[in-house]
Design a protein around this motif. Sequence first.
Motif, PDB file in Angstrom:
ATOM      1  N   PRO A 118      43.012  53.127  30.371  1.00 19.88           N
ATOM      2  CA  PRO A 118      42.280  53.585  31.569  1.00 19.88           C
ATOM      3  C   PRO A 118      40.992  52.814  31.849  1.00 19.88           C
ATOM      4  N   TRP A 119      40.167  52.557  30.821  1.00 18.35           N
ATOM      5  CA  TRP A 119      38.900  51.863  31.058  1.00 18.35           C
ATOM      6  C   TRP A 119      39.126  50.424  31.496  1.00 18.35           C
ATOM      7  N   LEU A 120      40.140  49.764  30.888  1.00 18.94           N
ATOM      8  CA  LEU A 120      40.448  48.387  31.251  1.00 18.94           C
ATOM      9  C   LEU A 120      41.085  48.321  32.634  1.00 18.94           C
ATOM     10  N   ARG A 121      41.946  49.308  32.955  1.00 17.39           N
ATOM     11  CA  ARG A 121      42.568  49.357  34.269  1.00 17.39           C
ATOM     12  C   ARG A 121      41.518  49.523  35.363  1.00 17.39           C
ATOM     13  N   SER A 122      40.511  50.346  35.118  1.00 23.01           N
ATOM     14  CA  SER A 122      39.436  50.556  36.101  1.00 23.01           C
ATOM     15  C   SER A 122      38.669  49.265  36.365  1.00 23.01           C
ATOM     16  N   ILE A 123      38.377  48.516  35.301  1.00 25.48           N
ATOM     17  CA  ILE A 123      37.638  47.262  35.454  1.00 25.48           C
ATOM     18  C   ILE A 123      38.453  46.243  36.241  1.00 25.48           C
ATOM     19  N   VAL A 124      39.732  46.110  35.882  1.00 29.05           N
ATOM     20  CA  VAL A 124      40.597  45.146  36.572  1.00 29.05           C
ATOM     21  C   VAL A 124      40.773  45.538  38.032  1.00 29.05           C
ATOM     22  N   THR A 125      40.906  46.838  38.309  1.00 28.02           N
ATOM     23  CA  THR A 125      41.045  47.313  39.689  1.00 28.02           C
ATOM     24  C   THR A 125      39.823  46.950  40.513  1.00 28.02           C
ATOM     25  N   ILE A 126      38.645  47.142  39.954  1.00 21.37           N
ATOM     26  CA  ILE A 126      37.408  46.791  40.667  1.00 21.37           C
ATOM     27  C   ILE A 126      37.349  45.297  40.950  1.00 21.37           C
ATOM     28  N   ILE A 127      37.757  44.486  39.963  1.00 20.78           N
ATOM     29  CA  ILE A 127      37.726  43.031  40.134  1.00 20.78           C
ATOM     30  C   ILE A 127      38.619  42.601  41.293  1.00 20.78           C
ATOM     31  N   PHE A 128      39.840  43.163  41.364  1.00 19.31           N
ATOM     32  CA  PHE A 128      40.771  42.778  42.428  1.00 19.31           C
ATOM     33  C   PHE A 128      40.379  43.372  43.786  1.00 19.31           C
ATOM     34  N   TYR A 129      39.810  44.589  43.754  1.00 19.41           N
ATOM     35  CA  TYR A 129      39.494  45.286  45.000  1.00 19.41           C
ATOM     36  C   TYR A 129      38.169  44.833  45.611  1.00 19.41           C
ATOM     37  N   ALA A 130      37.275  44.277  44.791  1.00 14.70           N
ATOM     38  CA  ALA A 130      35.924  43.926  45.237  1.00 14.70           C
ATOM     39  C   ALA A 130      35.883  43.012  46.469  1.00 14.70           C
ATOM     40  N   PRO A 131      36.733  41.951  46.561  1.00 19.74           N
ATOM     41  CA  PRO A 131      36.645  41.076  47.742  1.00 19.74           C
ATOM     42  C   PRO A 131      36.831  41.797  49.071  1.00 19.74           C
TER      43      PRO A 131
END
Length: 313
Positions: A118-131
């Motif tokens: 969950p914690w890693l998924r949240s970080i990766v989601t933010i990275i992809f969604y940020a743009p």
Amino acid sequence: MSQQMTGAAAREVIIRKKPLGQRLKEGGISYVFVLPYFILFCLFTVAPVVISLLLGFTEFNMLNFPRWIGMDNYIRMFLDDEVFILAIRNTFLLAVITGPVSYMLSFLLAWLINDLRPWLRSIVTIIFYAPSLVGNVMMIWQIFFSNDAYGYANAWLLELGLIDAPIRWFYNTEYMMPLVIVVLLWSSLGTSFLAFIAGLQNISRSYYEAGAIDGIKNRWQELWFITLPTMRPMLMFGAVMTISSAFGIGSNLNGLVGFPSTDYATHTIVNHMEDYGGQRYEMGYASAIAAVLFIVMILTNHLIKKLLAKVGE
């Protein structure tokens, strides 16, 4: 799982067969809560669409009362307006490339990161969604592909001796369309991406366990026979959002390519509508352009719905 889906579908059919009066009586309090949204939806969505469709058959400059001219705007659009034909070509080119690619990319990335912690998924989601969240995302590309020698792309190419003079990236018709496609794909992981992640998280593990008993052997079979059919509502939502974004490309690129773009190289239907509606105040003609775009989006959504219905068959 299929029996549960069949039962839900049967209950829905039974409810639809009930008389309207009986349905209103049984769900009275629910309709009361829905009523405010329904009124606002009609006032600010349905009414403007209907008015716009009617204005498409008129000559209207926002100063005088609309004058009915029938199909003249549509005849002018398809037979006399060469820029509109170019805008159709550019819009479909961008939609056909960026729409399906961003849709499949959103789902593929959501599927791949779904099993992370969950914690890693949240970080990766933010990275992809940020743009998609960055308001001045175009500024990043303007800096990288600046028209002078101080832009990173031109500086590197000049240093390597590959070019003799800076390239005007977003004003040169040779480079404009490919760069625009890259920019759109880079910022395309938006609402659909989040909807897919939420949908994947809500799939019960019992479905996969039942599938394993029924003979499903690998993740690809799980994806086709369990994941995709279960996620049809999210897939449809993502398709609608992606189609709306793909055919709504226009003003978000003006900061990069200008308005209008050089030789109308990236001019879209939305740009054309803004030109006649916001610059020339030919609201009747602009409404006709909007009507064409609206019909195209409706037909595309209908086609996508039919294609998604075949998922898992």
